[in-house]
Design an enzyme around this catalytic site. Sequence first.
Site, mmCIF file in Angstrom:
data_model
loop_
_atom_site.group_PDB
_atom_site.id
_atom_site.type_symbol
_atom_site.label_atom_id
_atom_site.label_comp_id
_atom_site.label_asym_id
_atom_site.label_seq_id
_atom_site.Cartn_x
_atom_site.Cartn_y
_atom_site.Cartn_z
ATOM 1 N N TYR A 121 8.135 65.175 -2.873
ATOM 2 C CA TYR A 121 7.573 63.840 -2.656
ATOM 3 C C TYR A 121 8.609 62.929 -2.021
ATOM 4 C CZ TYR A 121 5.032 59.552 -3.082
ATOM 5 O OH TYR A 121 4.389 58.381 -2.765
ATOM 6 N N GLN A 182 -2.005 60.725 -6.156
ATOM 7 C CA GLN A 182 -2.861 61.694 -5.446
ATOM 8 C C GLN A 182 -2.018 62.739 -4.719
ATOM 9 O OE1 GLN A 182 -2.931 58.429 -5.140
ATOM 10 N NE2 GLN A 182 -2.954 57.727 -3.025
ATOM 11 N N ASN A 205 7.886 55.784 -7.432
ATOM 12 C CA ASN A 205 7.726 54.619 -8.312
ATOM 13 C C ASN A 205 7.280 55.089 -9.706
ATOM 14 O OD1 ASN A 205 4.979 55.124 -8.086
ATOM 15 N ND2 ASN A 205 4.590 53.441 -6.670
ATOM 16 N N THR A 228 14.636 52.895 -9.365
ATOM 17 C CA THR A 228 16.097 52.870 -9.254
ATOM 18 C C THR A 228 16.769 51.948 -10.262
ATOM 19 O OG1 THR A 228 15.863 53.287 -6.907
ATOM 20 C CG2 THR A 228 17.958 52.344 -7.615
ATOM 21 N N GLN A 251 20.727 47.380 -4.729
ATOM 22 C CA GLN A 251 19.847 48.329 -5.416
ATOM 23 C C GLN A 251 18.652 47.636 -6.066
ATOM 24 O OE1 GLN A 251 20.109 51.650 -4.961
ATOM 25 N NE2 GLN A 251 21.717 51.036 -3.535
ATOM 26 N N HIS A 254 15.162 47.719 -4.343
ATOM 27 C CA HIS A 254 14.222 48.850 -4.368
ATOM 28 C C HIS A 254 12.854 48.435 -4.861
ATOM 29 C CE1 HIS A 254 16.053 52.625 -3.169
ATOM 30 N NE2 HIS A 254 17.181 52.213 -3.691
ATOM 31 N N GLU A 319 21.157 55.439 -13.815
ATOM 32 C CA GLU A 319 21.031 56.376 -12.696
ATOM 33 C C GLU A 319 22.292 56.344 -11.813
ATOM 34 O OE1 GLU A 319 18.100 55.211 -9.837
ATOM 35 O OE2 GLU A 319 18.397 57.012 -8.647
ATOM 36 N N HIS A 320 22.653 55.151 -11.349
ATOM 37 C CA HIS A 320 23.867 55.004 -10.529
ATOM 38 C C HIS A 320 24.902 54.213 -11.305
ATOM 39 C CE1 HIS A 320 20.504 54.807 -7.444
ATOM 40 N NE2 HIS A 320 21.192 55.849 -7.018
ATOM 41 N N ASP A 353 22.858 57.043 -1.296
ATOM 42 C CA ASP A 353 21.417 56.987 -1.030
ATOM 43 C C ASP A 353 21.075 57.564 0.333
ATOM 44 O OD1 ASP A 353 20.597 55.790 -3.354
ATOM 45 O OD2 ASP A 353 20.257 53.801 -2.494
ATOM 46 N N GLU A 408 12.982 91.228 -40.576
ATOM 47 C CA GLU A 408 11.987 90.213 -40.195
ATOM 48 C C GLU A 408 10.563 90.661 -40.504
ATOM 49 O OE1 GLU A 408 14.239 87.978 -36.467
ATOM 50 O OE2 GLU A 408 12.733 89.486 -36.003
ATOM 51 N N HIS A 413 7.894 96.135 -33.689
ATOM 52 C CA HIS A 413 9.171 96.007 -32.985
ATOM 53 C C HIS A 413 10.136 97.107 -33.464
ATOM 54 C CE1 HIS A 413 7.699 91.960 -32.128
ATOM 55 N NE2 HIS A 413 8.751 91.698 -31.383
HETATM 56 N N1 NAD Z 1 15.352 57.823 -9.168
HETATM 57 C C1 NAD Z 1 15.607 58.101 -7.902
HETATM 58 O O1 NAD Z 1 16.292 59.071 -7.620
HETATM 59 C C2 NAD Z 1 15.056 57.245 -6.807
HETATM 60 C C3 NAD Z 1 15.525 57.420 -5.499
HETATM 61 C C4 NAD Z 1 14.934 56.669 -4.495
HETATM 62 C C5 NAD Z 1 13.890 55.795 -4.778
HETATM 63 N N2 NAD Z 1 13.479 55.643 -6.054
HETATM 64 C C6 NAD Z 1 12.375 54.765 -6.410
HETATM 65 O O2 NAD Z 1 11.219 55.170 -5.692
HETATM 66 C C7 NAD Z 1 10.311 54.091 -5.749
HETATM 67 C C8 NAD Z 1 9.530 53.997 -4.478
HETATM 68 O O3 NAD Z 1 8.411 53.224 -4.798
HETATM 69 P P1 NAD Z 1 7.328 52.769 -3.772
HETATM 70 O O4 NAD Z 1 6.277 52.082 -4.570
HETATM 71 O O5 NAD Z 1 7.981 52.023 -2.680
HETATM 72 O O6 NAD Z 1 6.798 54.081 -3.095
HETATM 73 P P2 NAD Z 1 6.076 55.385 -3.703
HETATM 74 O O7 NAD Z 1 5.845 56.246 -2.520
HETATM 75 O O8 NAD Z 1 6.812 55.937 -4.841
HETATM 76 O O9 NAD Z 1 4.679 54.886 -4.247
HETATM 77 C C9 NAD Z 1 3.686 54.411 -3.376
HETATM 78 C C10 NAD Z 1 2.348 54.918 -3.875
HETATM 79 O O10 NAD Z 1 2.083 54.424 -5.176
HETATM 80 C C11 NAD Z 1 0.700 54.387 -5.372
HETATM 81 N N3 NAD Z 1 0.358 53.172 -6.111
HETATM 82 C C12 NAD Z 1 0.759 51.919 -5.859
HETATM 83 N N4 NAD Z 1 0.212 51.074 -6.759
HETATM 84 C C13 NAD Z 1 -0.549 51.798 -7.587
HETATM 85 C C14 NAD Z 1 -1.363 51.502 -8.725
HETATM 86 N N5 NAD Z 1 -1.490 50.272 -9.168
HETATM 87 N N6 NAD Z 1 -1.979 52.520 -9.355
HETATM 88 C C15 NAD Z 1 -1.846 53.790 -8.898
HETATM 89 N N7 NAD Z 1 -1.095 54.128 -7.835
HETATM 90 C C16 NAD Z 1 -0.461 53.145 -7.185
HETATM 91 C C17 NAD Z 1 0.054 54.403 -3.992
HETATM 92 O O11 NAD Z 1 -0.710 55.557 -3.875
HETATM 93 C C18 NAD Z 1 1.216 54.466 -3.029
HETATM 94 O O12 NAD Z 1 0.999 55.427 -2.021
HETATM 95 C C19 NAD Z 1 11.093 52.841 -6.090
HETATM 96 O O13 NAD Z 1 10.780 52.457 -7.408
HETATM 97 C C20 NAD Z 1 12.530 53.332 -5.999
HETATM 98 O O14 NAD Z 1 13.375 52.640 -6.875
HETATM 99 C C21 NAD Z 1 14.032 56.374 -7.053
HETATM 100 ZN ZN ZN Z 2 19.120 52.781 -3.506
#
Ligand code: NAD
Ligand code: ZN
Length: 438
Positions: A121, A182, A205, A228, A251, A254, A319-320, A353, A408, A413
Amino acid sequence: MARYLKTGIDDSAAAAVDANVRATVETILDDIAARGDAAVRDLSIRFDKWDREDYRLSPSEIQACLDQLTKQDIHDIEFAQTQVRNFARFQRDSMKDVEVETLPGVILGHKHLPVNAAGCYVPGGKYPLLASAHMSVITAKVAGVPRVVTCAPPFMGKPAPAIVAAQALAGADEIWCLGGIQAVGAMAIGTQSMAPVDMLVGPGNAFVAEAKRQLFGRVGIDLFAGPTETLVIADEIGADGELCATDLLGQAEHGPDSPAILLTTSEALARDTMREIDRLLTILPTADIARRAWDVYGQVIVAEDDAEMVRIADAIASEHVQVMTRDPDYFLANMTNYGALFLGARTNVSYGDKVIGTNHTLPTKKAARYTGGLWVGKFIKTCTYQKVLTDEASTLVGEYCSRLCALEGFAGHGEQANIRVRRFGGRNIPYAGRAEAA
Ligand SMILES: NC(=O)c1ccc[n+]([C@@H]2O[C@H](COP(=O)([O-])OP(=O)(O)OC[C@H]3O[C@@H](n4cnc5c(N)ncnc54)[C@H](O)[C@@H]3O)[C@@H](O)[C@H]2O)c1
Ligand SMILES: [Zn+2]
């Protein structure tokens, strides 16, 4: 005793948010399992206003994305991918198959086998996070995964050219323009048009991270990699307020649910950093998101000394963790809970990153207590095997096994052992009996 100059959201408010996300994800995954492609399409229209017959990108659509980038863009993506690939290869080489004779005639070994299909993803809701394509697709390919499927949501109504280019250049076998629950649901469960994968990887997310968590078991997952988090550990010798504020807001941008925490032994640096954050929030183009994150999740903690900072940082398990103190190596030597460390003022989380080569998919919500980040090893199963080469070895192990099975109450066995002790050792043991000590 550490003092808090600023505290963030309390645990019960955070738990209520988590419960909401859990319920949403559960309903949506059920729908995908029941209706397959039809559900995926409805959800894509509902969450991303993105309607197609077929969400897999064709070779000509992929080429069109590559054509939209400049030579410099492609060069920059290739530079980052080379760094990620090189470090991943070095890490792969550290994983050795083993085979050893543990008793005369007894051979035990393990082999490293990549999973057959991985779903990567790439997040793209708020920003087209093309770097995530390097982190998961390249790492899967270096691990030797034959089928790598990757999904990213549409950005501003269409596939993000830079994400698609990075997915293609990284060597993905299938590129789909799908986001959120999805996307990971389709990859894990499979639909009429998409064959299911064996494991899911990559950040996202709160919805994506929770969907992966719920799908774990049906498929493997890399780790819990949600919104993040960043922790800056600093003192007045290693950093100043502007540097700390820049690294916290960098950060926090994000998303509005991204915690950024300053941990320092200097109250003066803490106050300076808070002033700088207020100043930078008036000029940072993404201040709208970063301000919400800082207001709700930001924390400023003043500790007595480095040892107390290590204890607090390990409890946070961020995380970081960026360390800008007089002796960053003290934290490398003593800290036990972190996704990744960034040591000294010359480096920073953004290097990790985007480009430097360590993986940016890292554990959040304290998962750093039990796992590191994504790496080749996450795609690889360590599978054991055994051989017994001599009659003597089979008899020796068989006699122990027979008695341990009797202890046992496992007669079946025990008989697996006994039949071998009779055949290969010539010993006379009654059916389902117990071998006597020699
Ligand atoms: N932990 C890590 O290693 C790391 C690294 C990079 C980024 N991140 C995180 O990734 C995240 C990216 O988030 P983003 O939102 O920009 O993109 P994303 O691609 O993770 O999510 C977007 C998708 O979320 C879905 N969505 C949005 N609102 C929704 C709802 N109310 N109900 C159901 N589905 C919903 C939609 O389908 C949309 O396509 C950020 O939180 C960032 O901090 C984490
Ligand atoms: Zn970052």
